[in-house]
Scaffold this motif. Sequence first.
Motif: not given
Length: 167
Positions: A86-87, A90-93, A108-111, A113-114
């Motif tokens: 998901p990162a 849809i993760g942040t950039y 990229r990071e999501h929940e 996880k980087r």
Amino acid sequence: MQDVHVPLEMMHDPQGKDNPLHSRDPQRSPMQWNNEDSAGFCAPGVVPWLPLAEDYQQCNVEVEQKEEHSHLLAVRTLLSLRRSIPALNIGTYESIELNSKECFGYVREHEGKRYLIVLNFSDQEQSLSLPFKEGVVVFSTHLNHTGSIELADFVLPGNEGYVFEIV
């Protein structure tokens, strides 16, 4: 596939007919599916509207499907990673500053996880001071690196890219 030399008399791109340097035809050569006549792009005996690359018998989809470190396998692996992590989808950039103008990096990071992505756009290896201590290789362009790597003083080979999970 590489760009194909298209003689002026074979150009179809209107821009290319006026100025061959602006033609898109070298990039629009027929897809090289296999090593058969017309590279499997059209029926035997049919001449494609643009020329084939000279290396179509060695560089084609059928050959790449069998090679362990092919460009086709690398693209399929990246697409699979993007779908499954998901990162990466849809993760942040967040861009990161690198000490090389030849390289590009971002996280990229999501929940929680980087993932760090670093790309070298030059032919020369680049020594990078990355803002992370360690990462686990999730992907390397040549599909030949795995395991944990220290990132503080990382040497990125020429024309190479990595995806690391930051630990």
